[in-house]
Design a protein around this motif. Structure first.
Motif, PDB file in Angstrom:
ATOM      1  N   THR A   1       0.826  -1.209   0.000  1.00 51.69           N
ATOM      2  CA  THR A   1       0.000   0.000   0.000  1.00 51.69           C
ATOM      3  C   THR A   1       0.859   1.257   0.000  1.00 51.69           C
ATOM      4  N   VAL A   2       1.915   1.242   0.816  1.00 48.03           N
ATOM      5  CA  VAL A   2       2.807   2.408   0.882  1.00 48.03           C
ATOM      6  C   VAL A   2       3.541   2.598  -0.437  1.00 48.03           C
ATOM      7  N   LEU A   3       4.049   1.509  -1.009  1.00 48.34           N
ATOM      8  CA  LEU A   3       4.812   1.612  -2.258  1.00 48.34           C
ATOM      9  C   LEU A   3       3.944   2.065  -3.431  1.00 48.34           C
ATOM     10  N   LEU A   4       2.653   1.657  -3.435  1.00 42.30           N
ATOM     11  CA  LEU A   4       1.750   2.020  -4.523  1.00 42.30           C
ATOM     12  C   LEU A   4       0.999   3.320  -4.256  1.00 42.30           C
ATOM     13  N   GLY A   5       1.302   3.960  -3.130  1.00 39.53           N
ATOM     14  CA  GLY A   5       0.626   5.224  -2.826  1.00 39.53           C
ATOM     15  C   GLY A   5      -0.852   5.073  -2.553  1.00 39.53           C
ATOM     16  N   GLY A   6      -1.255   3.929  -2.015  1.00 38.15           N
ATOM     17  CA  GLY A   6      -2.662   3.723  -1.679  1.00 38.15           C
ATOM     18  C   GLY A   6      -3.557   3.451  -2.863  1.00 38.15           C
ATOM     19  N   LEU A   7      -3.012   2.979  -3.983  1.00 34.56           N
ATOM     20  CA  LEU A   7      -3.799   2.763  -5.190  1.00 34.56           C
ATOM     21  C   LEU A   7      -4.482   1.397  -5.216  1.00 34.56           C
ATOM     22  N   GLY A   8      -4.238   0.591  -4.230  1.00 34.90           N
ATOM     23  CA  GLY A   8      -4.839  -0.742  -4.214  1.00 34.90           C
ATOM     24  C   GLY A   8      -6.344  -0.683  -4.027  1.00 34.90           C
ATOM     25  N   ARG A   9      -7.028  -1.784  -4.387  1.00 33.73           N
ATOM     26  CA  ARG A   9      -8.487  -1.831  -4.260  1.00 33.73           C
ATOM     27  C   ARG A   9      -8.917  -1.910  -2.807  1.00 33.73           C
ATOM     28  N   ARG A  10      -8.161  -2.607  -1.991  1.00 33.69           N
ATOM     29  CA  ARG A  10      -8.522  -2.730  -0.572  1.00 33.69           C
ATOM     30  C   ARG A  10      -7.299  -2.415   0.273  1.00 33.69           C
ATOM     31  N   ASN A  11      -7.233  -1.189   0.729  1.00 31.45           N
ATOM     32  CA  ASN A  11      -6.117  -0.791   1.566  1.00 31.45           C
ATOM     33  C   ASN A  11      -6.296  -1.350   2.978  1.00 31.45           C
ATOM     34  N   PRO A  12      -5.207  -1.627   3.702  1.00 29.47           N
ATOM     35  CA  PRO A  12      -5.319  -2.224   5.043  1.00 29.47           C
ATOM     36  C   PRO A  12      -5.993  -1.284   6.025  1.00 29.47           C
ATOM     37  N   GLN A  13      -6.771  -1.846   6.921  1.00 33.77           N
ATOM     38  CA  GLN A  13      -7.466  -1.065   7.936  1.00 33.77           C
ATOM     39  C   GLN A  13      -6.760  -1.111   9.284  1.00 33.77           C
ATOM     40  N   SER A  14      -5.933  -2.122   9.490  1.00 30.95           N
ATOM     41  CA  SER A  14      -5.250  -2.261  10.774  1.00 30.95           C
ATOM     42  C   SER A  14      -4.076  -3.225  10.616  1.00 30.95           C
ATOM     43  N   VAL A  15      -3.193  -3.211  11.589  1.00 33.74           N
ATOM     44  CA  VAL A  15      -2.045  -4.121  11.572  1.00 33.74           C
ATOM     45  C   VAL A  15      -2.488  -5.533  11.933  1.00 33.74           C
ATOM     46  N   PHE A  16      -3.368  -5.654  12.931  1.00 35.73           N
ATOM     47  CA  PHE A  16      -3.780  -6.977  13.416  1.00 35.73           C
ATOM     48  C   PHE A  16      -5.268  -7.197  13.198  1.00 35.73           C
TER      49      PHE A  16
ATOM     50  N   ASN B   1      -8.371  -8.637  14.976  1.00 36.24           N
ATOM     51  CA  ASN B   1      -8.788  -9.014  16.333  1.00 36.24           C
ATOM     52  C   ASN B   1     -10.129  -9.739  16.358  1.00 36.24           C
ATOM     53  N   GLN B   2     -10.442 -10.436  15.288  1.00 38.36           N
ATOM     54  CA  GLN B   2     -11.648 -11.265  15.281  1.00 38.36           C
ATOM     55  C   GLN B   2     -11.642 -12.309  16.404  1.00 38.36           C
ATOM     56  N   PRO B   3     -10.480 -12.883  16.788  1.00 40.09           N
ATOM     57  CA  PRO B   3     -10.488 -13.814  17.922  1.00 40.09           C
ATOM     58  C   PRO B   3     -11.038 -13.203  19.210  1.00 40.09           C
ATOM     59  N   LEU B   4     -10.782 -11.925  19.438  1.00 37.13           N
ATOM     60  CA  LEU B   4     -11.309 -11.275  20.641  1.00 37.13           C
ATOM     61  C   LEU B   4     -12.824 -11.191  20.577  1.00 37.13           C
ATOM     62  N   MET B   5     -13.347 -10.893  19.413  1.00 39.32           N
ATOM     63  CA  MET B   5     -14.803 -10.819  19.260  1.00 39.32           C
ATOM     64  C   MET B   5     -15.451 -12.166  19.569  1.00 39.32           C
ATOM     65  N   SER B   6     -14.840 -13.233  19.098  1.00 44.50           N
ATOM     66  CA  SER B   6     -15.369 -14.571  19.376  1.00 44.50           C
ATOM     67  C   SER B   6     -15.311 -14.882  20.864  1.00 44.50           C
TER      68      SER B   6
ATOM     69  N   PRO C   1      -6.271   2.659  17.325  1.00 44.92           N
ATOM     70  CA  PRO C   1      -6.031   3.096  15.943  1.00 44.92           C
ATOM     71  C   PRO C   1      -4.832   2.409  15.306  1.00 44.92           C
ATOM     72  N   LEU C   2      -4.998   2.011  14.059  1.00 46.33           N
ATOM     73  CA  LEU C   2      -3.995   1.332  13.251  1.00 46.33           C
ATOM     74  C   LEU C   2      -3.740  -0.097  13.721  1.00 46.33           C
ATOM     75  N   VAL C   3      -3.740  -0.322  15.026  1.00 46.41           N
ATOM     76  CA  VAL C   3      -3.477  -1.665  15.552  1.00 46.41           C
ATOM     77  C   VAL C   3      -4.667  -2.580  15.288  1.00 46.41           C
ATOM     78  N   PHE C   4      -5.896  -2.124  15.628  1.00 46.10           N
ATOM     79  CA  PHE C   4      -7.115  -2.898  15.421  1.00 46.10           C
ATOM     80  C   PHE C   4      -8.095  -2.093  14.576  1.00 46.10           C
ATOM     81  N   PRO C   5      -8.955  -2.760  13.803  1.00 49.00           N
ATOM     82  CA  PRO C   5      -9.879  -2.029  12.922  1.00 49.00           C
ATOM     83  C   PRO C   5     -10.980  -1.306  13.687  1.00 49.00           C
ATOM     84  N   ALA C   6     -11.411  -0.161  13.129  1.00 49.99           N
ATOM     85  CA  ALA C   6     -12.542   0.569  13.703  1.00 49.99           C
ATOM     86  C   ALA C   6     -13.804  -0.284  13.594  1.00 49.99           C
TER      87      ALA C   6
END
Length: 437
Positions: free
Chosen positions: A113-128, A130-135, A207-212
Protein backbone atom coordinates in the motif's frame (compact mmCIF):
# COMPACT_ATOMS: atom_id res chain seq x y z
CA UNK A 1 -20.94 -18.50 32.22
CA UNK A 2 -24.32 -19.62 33.55
CA UNK A 3 -27.86 -18.81 32.52
CA UNK A 4 -29.41 -18.43 35.96
CA UNK A 5 -31.82 -15.49 36.39
CA UNK A 6 -30.62 -12.47 38.41
CA UNK A 7 -31.34 -12.35 42.11
CA UNK A 8 -33.01 -9.39 43.81
CA UNK A 9 -30.54 -9.05 46.68
CA UNK A 10 -30.05 -6.29 49.24
CA UNK A 11 -26.61 -4.66 49.33
CA UNK A 12 -24.09 -5.92 51.91
CA UNK A 13 -24.46 -4.34 55.34
CA UNK A 14 -22.93 -0.89 55.46
CA UNK A 15 -22.46 -0.57 51.69
CA UNK A 16 -23.62 2.76 50.24
CA UNK A 17 -25.98 2.63 47.23
CA UNK A 18 -26.46 3.97 44.60
CA UNK A 19 -23.67 6.55 44.89
CA UNK A 20 -20.62 4.29 44.69
CA UNK A 21 -19.01 3.82 41.28
CA UNK A 22 -15.93 2.16 39.83
CA UNK A 23 -13.84 3.56 36.97
CA UNK A 24 -11.86 1.05 34.92
CA UNK A 25 -9.64 2.85 32.38
CA UNK A 26 -7.86 1.28 29.42
CA UNK A 27 -4.48 -0.35 29.45
CA UNK A 28 -4.38 -3.30 27.10
CA UNK A 29 -2.91 -6.33 28.86
CA UNK A 30 -2.38 -4.18 31.96
CA UNK A 31 -6.14 -4.40 32.60
CA UNK A 32 -5.45 -7.77 34.24
CA UNK A 33 -4.32 -5.71 37.24
CA UNK A 34 -7.93 -4.53 37.64
CA UNK A 35 -9.04 -8.15 38.00
CA UNK A 36 -6.65 -8.62 40.92
CA UNK A 37 -8.08 -5.55 42.66
CA UNK A 38 -11.62 -6.83 42.12
CA UNK A 39 -10.61 -10.24 43.44
CA UNK A 40 -9.40 -8.64 46.67
CA UNK A 41 -12.64 -6.66 47.07
CA UNK A 42 -14.65 -9.86 46.54
CA UNK A 43 -12.64 -11.42 49.36
CA UNK A 44 -13.44 -8.46 51.64
CA UNK A 45 -17.22 -8.82 51.18
CA UNK A 46 -19.47 -11.58 52.53
CA UNK A 47 -20.05 -14.57 50.20
CA UNK A 48 -23.04 -14.09 47.94
CA UNK A 49 -22.80 -10.30 47.95
CA UNK A 50 -23.98 -8.36 44.90
CA UNK A 51 -21.60 -6.00 43.16
CA UNK A 52 -20.80 -3.13 45.56
CA UNK A 53 -20.60 -0.68 42.63
CA UNK A 54 -24.06 0.25 41.29
CA UNK A 55 -22.34 2.48 38.71
CA UNK A 56 -19.69 0.78 36.54
CA UNK A 57 -17.77 2.55 33.79
CA UNK A 58 -15.01 1.27 31.55
CA UNK A 59 -12.88 2.29 28.60
CA UNK A 60 -10.90 0.15 26.16
CA UNK A 61 -9.79 -3.06 27.92
CA UNK A 62 -11.42 -1.70 31.08
CA UNK A 63 -14.74 -1.70 29.19
CA UNK A 64 -14.57 -5.49 28.91
CA UNK A 65 -14.06 -5.82 32.66
CA UNK A 66 -16.86 -3.31 33.31
CA UNK A 67 -19.44 -5.12 31.18
CA UNK A 68 -18.46 -8.49 32.65
CA UNK A 69 -19.03 -7.12 36.17
CA UNK A 70 -22.43 -5.79 35.13
CA UNK A 71 -23.41 -9.21 33.78
CA UNK A 72 -22.77 -10.70 37.23
CA UNK A 73 -23.98 -7.79 39.35
CA UNK A 74 -26.08 -10.15 41.49
CA UNK A 75 -23.10 -12.42 42.25
CA UNK A 76 -19.96 -10.33 42.58
CA UNK A 77 -17.60 -13.19 43.38
CA UNK A 78 -18.92 -15.24 40.47
CA UNK A 79 -18.29 -12.31 38.15
CA UNK A 80 -14.75 -11.85 39.41
CA UNK A 81 -14.08 -15.58 39.08
CA UNK A 82 -15.32 -15.47 35.48
CA UNK A 83 -12.98 -12.55 34.74
CA UNK A 84 -10.07 -14.25 36.45
CA UNK A 85 -10.68 -17.44 34.49
CA UNK A 86 -10.28 -15.53 31.22
CA UNK A 87 -7.40 -13.24 32.18
CA UNK A 88 -5.35 -15.88 33.99
CA UNK A 89 -5.43 -18.19 30.95
CA UNK A 90 -4.93 -15.60 28.24
CA UNK A 91 -3.06 -16.26 25.06
CA UNK A 92 -2.20 -13.54 22.55
CA UNK A 93 -3.96 -15.49 19.81
CA UNK A 94 -7.22 -15.04 21.74
CA UNK A 95 -6.95 -11.28 21.11
CA UNK A 96 -5.59 -11.09 17.56
CA UNK A 97 -4.30 -13.47 14.90
CA UNK A 98 -0.66 -14.32 15.54
CA UNK A 99 0.03 -17.10 13.04
CA UNK A 100 3.01 -16.39 10.84
CA UNK A 101 0.91 -16.36 7.66
CA UNK A 102 -1.47 -13.70 9.00
CA UNK A 103 1.34 -11.50 10.34
CA UNK A 104 3.33 -11.78 7.10
CA UNK A 105 0.25 -11.12 4.98
CA UNK A 106 -0.54 -8.00 6.99
CA UNK A 107 3.04 -6.73 6.72
CA UNK A 108 3.15 -7.27 2.95
CA UNK A 109 -0.24 -5.61 2.55
CA UNK A 110 0.94 -2.48 4.36
CA UNK A 111 4.23 -2.42 2.46
CA UNK A 112 2.47 -2.73 -0.90
CA UNK A 113 0.00 0.00 0.00
CA UNK A 114 2.81 2.41 0.88
CA UNK A 115 4.81 1.61 -2.26
CA UNK A 116 1.75 2.02 -4.52
CA UNK A 117 0.63 5.22 -2.83
CA UNK A 118 -2.66 3.72 -1.68
CA UNK A 119 -3.80 2.76 -5.19
CA UNK A 120 -4.84 -0.74 -4.21
CA UNK A 121 -8.49 -1.83 -4.26
CA UNK A 122 -8.52 -2.73 -0.57
CA UNK A 123 -6.12 -0.79 1.57
CA UNK A 124 -5.32 -2.22 5.04
CA UNK A 125 -7.47 -1.06 7.94
CA UNK A 126 -5.25 -2.26 10.77
CA UNK A 127 -2.04 -4.12 11.57
CA UNK A 128 -3.78 -6.98 13.42
CA UNK A 129 -7.02 -8.89 12.95
CA UNK A 130 -8.79 -9.01 16.33
CA UNK A 131 -11.65 -11.26 15.28
CA UNK A 132 -10.49 -13.81 17.92
CA UNK A 133 -11.31 -11.27 20.64
CA UNK A 134 -14.80 -10.82 19.26
CA UNK A 135 -15.37 -14.57 19.38
CA UNK A 136 -14.06 -14.73 22.95
CA UNK A 137 -16.33 -11.92 24.16
CA UNK A 138 -19.36 -13.41 22.42
CA UNK A 139 -18.76 -16.76 24.12
CA UNK A 140 -17.85 -15.57 27.60
CA UNK A 141 -19.81 -12.38 28.41
CA UNK A 142 -23.62 -12.84 28.71
CA UNK A 143 -24.67 -9.25 27.99
CA UNK A 144 -28.37 -10.18 27.97
CA UNK A 145 -28.26 -10.46 31.76
CA UNK A 146 -27.51 -6.75 32.30
CA UNK A 147 -31.06 -5.44 31.96
CA UNK A 148 -32.38 -7.95 34.49
CA UNK A 149 -29.96 -6.62 37.09
CA UNK A 150 -31.03 -3.05 36.33
CA UNK A 151 -34.73 -3.97 36.62
CA UNK A 152 -34.03 -5.72 39.93
CA UNK A 153 -32.34 -2.61 41.33
CA UNK A 154 -29.00 -4.35 41.78
CA UNK A 155 -27.28 -2.27 39.11
CA UNK A 156 -27.92 1.41 38.41
CA UNK A 157 -25.91 1.86 35.21
CA UNK A 158 -22.93 0.56 33.23
CA UNK A 159 -21.18 2.49 30.47
CA UNK A 160 -18.66 1.83 27.71
CA UNK A 161 -16.81 4.77 26.15
CA UNK A 162 -15.78 4.92 22.48
CA UNK A 163 -14.38 7.63 20.21
CA UNK A 164 -16.48 8.54 17.19
CA UNK A 165 -14.46 9.12 14.02
CA UNK A 166 -17.46 10.88 12.43
CA UNK A 167 -18.27 13.45 15.12
CA UNK A 168 -14.88 13.59 16.86
CA UNK A 169 -16.68 13.12 20.18
CA UNK A 170 -16.10 10.89 23.15
CA UNK A 171 -19.31 8.86 23.36
CA UNK A 172 -20.26 6.93 26.49
CA UNK A 173 -22.91 4.34 25.67
CA UNK A 174 -24.74 3.41 28.85
CA UNK A 175 -27.41 0.96 29.89
CA UNK A 176 -29.11 1.97 33.08
CA UNK A 177 -32.17 2.72 35.16
CA UNK A 178 -34.78 5.18 33.83
CA UNK A 179 -33.38 7.87 36.14
CA UNK A 180 -30.00 7.73 34.36
CA UNK A 181 -30.19 10.54 31.82
CA UNK A 182 -28.18 11.15 28.62
CA UNK A 183 -25.84 14.15 28.54
CA UNK A 184 -24.08 16.31 26.02
CA UNK A 185 -21.06 18.50 26.66
CA UNK A 186 -18.19 19.86 24.59
CA UNK A 187 -16.67 16.92 22.66
CA UNK A 188 -18.35 14.32 24.87
CA UNK A 189 -21.78 12.83 25.34
CA UNK A 190 -23.66 9.99 26.95
CA UNK A 191 -26.15 7.91 24.96
CA UNK A 192 -28.56 5.31 26.21
CA UNK A 193 -28.05 1.93 24.51
CA UNK A 194 -28.42 -1.80 24.94
CA UNK A 195 -24.77 -2.76 25.36
CA UNK A 196 -23.34 -5.55 23.27
CA UNK A 197 -20.10 -7.05 22.05
CA UNK A 198 -19.82 -4.40 19.31
CA UNK A 199 -19.56 -1.65 21.95
CA UNK A 200 -16.66 -3.44 23.65
CA UNK A 201 -14.94 -4.12 20.34
CA UNK A 202 -15.23 -0.45 19.37
CA UNK A 203 -13.89 0.70 22.74
CA UNK A 204 -10.81 -1.51 22.32
CA UNK A 205 -10.18 -0.61 18.65
CA UNK A 206 -6.75 0.98 19.05
CA UNK A 207 -6.03 3.10 15.94
CA UNK A 208 -3.99 1.33 13.25
CA UNK A 209 -3.48 -1.67 15.55
CA UNK A 210 -7.11 -2.90 15.42
CA UNK A 211 -9.88 -2.03 12.92
CA UNK A 212 -12.54 0.57 13.70
CA UNK A 213 -16.00 -0.80 14.50
CA UNK A 214 -19.43 0.46 13.50
CA UNK A 215 -21.74 1.43 16.36
CA UNK A 216 -25.18 2.86 15.59
CA UNK A 217 -24.12 3.72 12.05
CA UNK A 218 -20.83 5.48 12.82
CA UNK A 219 -17.33 4.07 12.96
CA UNK A 220 -15.66 4.29 16.36
CA UNK A 221 -12.25 3.61 17.83
CA UNK A 222 -10.60 3.19 21.21
CA UNK A 223 -12.45 5.10 23.91
CA UNK A 224 -9.27 6.61 25.34
CA UNK A 225 -8.63 8.65 22.18
CA UNK A 226 -11.01 11.49 23.03
CA UNK A 227 -11.71 10.82 26.69
CA UNK A 228 -10.19 13.85 28.40
CA UNK A 229 -12.46 13.39 31.45
CA UNK A 230 -12.53 9.66 32.28
CA UNK A 231 -14.37 10.21 35.58
CA UNK A 232 -17.22 12.10 33.93
CA UNK A 233 -19.38 9.12 32.83
CA UNK A 234 -19.52 7.73 36.37
CA UNK A 235 -20.40 11.15 37.81
CA UNK A 236 -23.02 11.80 35.13
CA UNK A 237 -24.62 8.47 35.98
CA UNK A 238 -24.99 9.45 39.62
CA UNK A 239 -21.84 8.26 41.41
CA UNK A 240 -20.44 10.47 44.16
CA UNK A 241 -17.90 8.04 45.59
CA UNK A 242 -15.39 6.50 43.17
CA UNK A 243 -12.88 3.69 43.12
CA UNK A 244 -10.40 4.36 40.32
CA UNK A 245 -8.10 1.48 39.36
CA UNK A 246 -5.10 2.76 37.39
CA UNK A 247 -2.47 0.79 35.51
CA UNK A 248 0.70 2.81 36.04
CA UNK A 249 2.74 3.10 39.23
CA UNK A 250 3.30 6.88 38.75
CA UNK A 251 6.65 6.96 40.51
CA UNK A 252 9.03 9.36 38.75
CA UNK A 253 11.84 7.78 36.75
CA UNK A 254 15.31 7.93 38.27
CA UNK A 255 17.46 10.82 37.08
CA UNK A 256 20.35 9.70 34.85
CA UNK A 257 23.88 10.12 36.24
CA UNK A 258 25.41 13.54 35.70
CA UNK A 259 27.25 13.89 32.41
CA UNK A 260 25.38 11.10 30.60
CA UNK A 261 23.62 11.68 27.29
CA UNK A 262 20.24 10.27 26.37
CA UNK A 263 20.07 7.95 23.37
CA UNK A 264 17.64 8.55 20.52
CA UNK A 265 14.30 6.77 21.14
CA UNK A 266 13.46 3.91 18.79
CA UNK A 267 10.04 3.04 17.37
CA UNK A 268 9.26 0.64 20.22
CA UNK A 269 10.00 3.30 22.84
CA UNK A 270 7.91 5.92 21.03
CA UNK A 271 4.98 3.52 20.55
CA UNK A 272 5.02 2.60 24.25
CA UNK A 273 5.19 6.27 25.19
CA UNK A 274 2.18 7.03 22.98
CA UNK A 275 0.11 4.22 24.50
CA UNK A 276 1.04 5.37 27.99
CA UNK A 277 -0.07 8.90 27.16
CA UNK A 278 -3.29 7.69 25.52
CA UNK A 279 -4.41 5.45 28.37
CA UNK A 280 -3.16 7.23 31.49
CA UNK A 281 -2.57 10.97 31.14
CA UNK A 282 -6.22 12.00 30.77
CA UNK A 283 -7.08 10.06 33.90
CA UNK A 284 -4.62 11.95 36.07
CA UNK A 285 -5.66 15.31 34.65
CA UNK A 286 -9.24 14.51 35.63
CA UNK A 287 -8.15 13.29 39.09
CA UNK A 288 -6.30 16.55 39.61
CA UNK A 289 -9.44 18.50 38.68
CA UNK A 290 -11.57 16.52 41.15
CA UNK A 291 -8.95 16.87 43.89
CA UNK A 292 -8.78 20.65 43.53
CA UNK A 293 -12.58 20.95 43.61
CA UNK A 294 -12.70 18.78 46.74
CA UNK A 295 -10.08 20.95 48.42
CA UNK A 296 -12.03 24.08 47.48
CA UNK A 297 -15.24 22.66 48.93
CA UNK A 298 -13.39 21.58 52.07
CA UNK A 299 -12.45 25.24 52.57
CA UNK A 300 -15.78 26.87 51.70
CA UNK A 301 -18.32 24.08 52.06
CA UNK A 302 -20.85 22.69 49.62
CA UNK A 303 -23.83 24.83 48.70
CA UNK A 304 -21.97 28.09 49.30
CA UNK A 305 -20.92 28.86 45.76
CA UNK A 306 -21.48 32.28 44.27
CA UNK A 307 -24.85 32.79 42.59
CA UNK A 308 -24.72 31.74 38.95
CA UNK A 309 -21.92 29.26 39.51
CA UNK A 310 -22.56 25.52 39.01
CA UNK A 311 -23.53 23.53 42.09
CA UNK A 312 -20.26 21.72 42.80
CA UNK A 313 -20.32 18.43 44.70
CA UNK A 314 -17.55 16.72 46.63
CA UNK A 315 -16.47 13.43 45.04
CA UNK A 316 -14.88 10.95 47.43
CA UNK A 317 -12.16 9.24 45.39
CA UNK A 318 -9.94 6.27 46.17
CA UNK A 319 -7.15 5.51 43.69
CA UNK A 320 -5.48 2.10 43.58
CA UNK A 321 -2.27 1.88 41.54
CA UNK A 322 0.38 -0.79 40.92
CA UNK A 323 3.10 -0.79 43.55
CA UNK A 324 5.63 -2.09 40.99
CA UNK A 325 6.83 -0.82 37.62
CA UNK A 326 4.84 -2.84 35.09
CA UNK A 327 7.49 -2.25 32.42
CA UNK A 328 9.98 -4.32 34.39
CA UNK A 329 7.35 -6.98 35.05
CA UNK A 330 6.56 -7.24 31.33
CA UNK A 331 10.22 -7.53 30.35
CA UNK A 332 10.52 -10.66 32.48
CA UNK A 333 7.69 -12.33 30.52
CA UNK A 334 8.55 -11.07 27.02
CA UNK A 335 9.56 -14.49 25.68
CA UNK A 336 6.06 -15.86 26.30
CA UNK A 337 4.72 -14.08 23.20
CA UNK A 338 4.34 -16.00 19.92
CA UNK A 339 7.47 -16.06 17.77
CA UNK A 340 5.85 -14.03 14.98
CA UNK A 341 4.98 -11.20 17.37
CA UNK A 342 8.36 -11.35 19.08
CA UNK A 343 10.07 -10.87 15.73
CA UNK A 344 7.80 -7.94 14.89
CA UNK A 345 8.38 -6.23 18.25
CA UNK A 346 12.10 -6.91 18.10
CA UNK A 347 12.16 -5.11 14.77
CA UNK A 348 10.51 -2.12 16.45
CA UNK A 349 13.05 -2.14 19.26
CA UNK A 350 10.55 -3.29 21.87
CA UNK A 351 12.97 -5.87 23.27
CA UNK A 352 15.63 -3.36 24.26
CA UNK A 353 15.99 -1.57 27.60
CA UNK A 354 13.17 0.81 26.66
CA UNK A 355 10.80 -1.75 25.20
CA UNK A 356 9.04 -2.79 28.41
CA UNK A 357 6.45 -0.05 28.11
CA UNK A 358 5.09 -1.26 24.78
CA UNK A 359 5.35 -4.91 25.83
CA UNK A 360 3.31 -4.27 28.97
CA UNK A 361 0.31 -3.18 26.88
CA UNK A 362 0.49 -5.97 24.29
CA UNK A 363 1.61 -8.97 26.38
CA UNK A 364 -1.63 -10.96 26.53
CA UNK A 365 0.05 -14.07 27.92
CA UNK A 366 -0.94 -15.87 31.08
CA UNK A 367 2.42 -15.61 32.82
CA UNK A 368 2.22 -11.83 32.69
CA UNK A 369 -1.52 -11.53 33.33
CA UNK A 370 -1.32 -13.86 36.33
CA UNK A 371 1.49 -11.75 37.77
CA UNK A 372 -0.67 -8.65 37.28
CA UNK A 373 -3.68 -10.27 38.95
CA UNK A 374 -1.55 -11.24 41.94
CA UNK A 375 -0.08 -7.75 42.18
CA UNK A 376 -3.53 -6.14 42.02
CA UNK A 377 -4.79 -8.50 44.71
CA UNK A 378 -1.89 -7.73 47.04
CA UNK A 379 -2.09 -3.98 46.48
CA UNK A 380 -5.83 -3.88 47.19
CA UNK A 381 -5.58 -6.14 50.25
CA UNK A 382 -2.88 -3.88 51.67
CA UNK A 383 -5.46 -1.08 51.43
CA UNK A 384 -8.37 -3.02 52.87
CA UNK A 385 -9.27 -0.32 55.41
CA UNK A 386 -9.32 2.33 52.68
CA UNK A 387 -11.51 0.25 50.36
CA UNK A 388 -14.03 -0.53 53.09
CA UNK A 389 -14.09 3.13 54.14
CA UNK A 390 -15.12 4.02 50.59
CA UNK A 391 -17.77 1.30 50.38
CA UNK A 392 -19.18 2.06 53.82
CA UNK A 393 -19.56 5.77 53.13
CA UNK A 394 -16.99 6.99 55.66
CA UNK A 395 -15.50 10.50 55.33
CA UNK A 396 -12.43 10.62 53.08
CA UNK A 397 -9.66 13.10 52.28
CA UNK A 398 -9.64 15.24 49.15
CA UNK A 399 -7.92 12.35 47.39
CA UNK A 400 -6.97 8.97 48.82
CA UNK A 401 -4.01 7.84 46.73
CA UNK A 402 -0.33 6.89 46.95
CA UNK A 403 1.66 9.74 48.46
CA UNK A 404 3.58 10.78 45.29
CA UNK A 405 0.31 10.90 43.34
CA UNK A 406 -1.50 12.79 46.10
CA UNK A 407 1.32 15.32 46.11
CA UNK A 408 1.03 15.87 42.36
CA UNK A 409 -2.76 16.05 42.39
CA UNK A 410 -3.21 18.39 45.35
CA UNK A 411 -0.06 20.49 45.23
CA UNK A 412 -0.47 20.87 49.00
CA UNK A 413 0.60 17.62 50.50
CA UNK A 414 2.81 16.86 53.46
CA UNK A 415 3.13 13.42 54.90
CA UNK A 416 1.53 13.42 58.37
CA UNK A 417 3.15 11.76 61.32
CA UNK A 418 1.61 8.34 62.00
CA UNK A 419 -1.02 8.52 64.72
CA UNK A 420 -2.03 5.80 67.09
CA UNK A 421 -4.84 3.75 65.63
CA UNK A 422 -4.33 5.06 62.09
CA UNK A 423 -3.29 2.64 59.40
CA UNK A 424 -0.47 3.59 57.04
CA UNK A 425 0.29 1.08 54.32
CA UNK A 426 3.65 -0.52 53.64
CA UNK A 427 3.39 0.41 49.96
CA UNK A 428 3.37 4.14 50.61
CA UNK A 429 -0.33 4.99 50.94
CA UNK A 430 -1.90 7.21 53.53
CA UNK A 431 -5.51 8.15 54.16
CA UNK A 432 -4.82 11.24 56.20
CA UNK A 433 -5.92 14.71 55.14
CA UNK A 434 -3.41 16.93 53.44
CA UNK A 435 -1.72 20.04 54.74
CA UNK A 436 0.28 22.73 52.97
CA UNK A 437 3.80 21.60 52.28
Amino acid sequence: MDGRPPRNLPPPAGISRPETGIVLPGGGARAAYQVGVLKAIARMLPPGSPCPFPVITGTSAGAINAVALACYADRFRAGVRALESVWSNFRTEQVYRTDAAAVMRSGLHWMTTVLLGGLGRRNPQSVFDNQPLMSLLSDRIPVDRIQGHIDAGILHAVSVTVSSYRSGRSVSFFQGAPTAEPWRRARREGRRAKLGVHHMMASTALPLVFPARSVEGEYCGDGALRQVMPLSPALRLGARRLLVVGARDERPAAEPPAGTFDSRPNLGHIAGYMLDTLFMDGLYSDLERVTRINMLLDCFGEGRQTSGMPDLKRVETLVVLPSLDLRDLATGHADEMPLSIRLLLRGLGAYGPRGGQLLSYLLFERGFTRALIQLGYEDAMSRRAHVMALLEGQPMPAIDAPEPVAADLSGQYKRPEPQEGHETDDVGYSGQHYASG
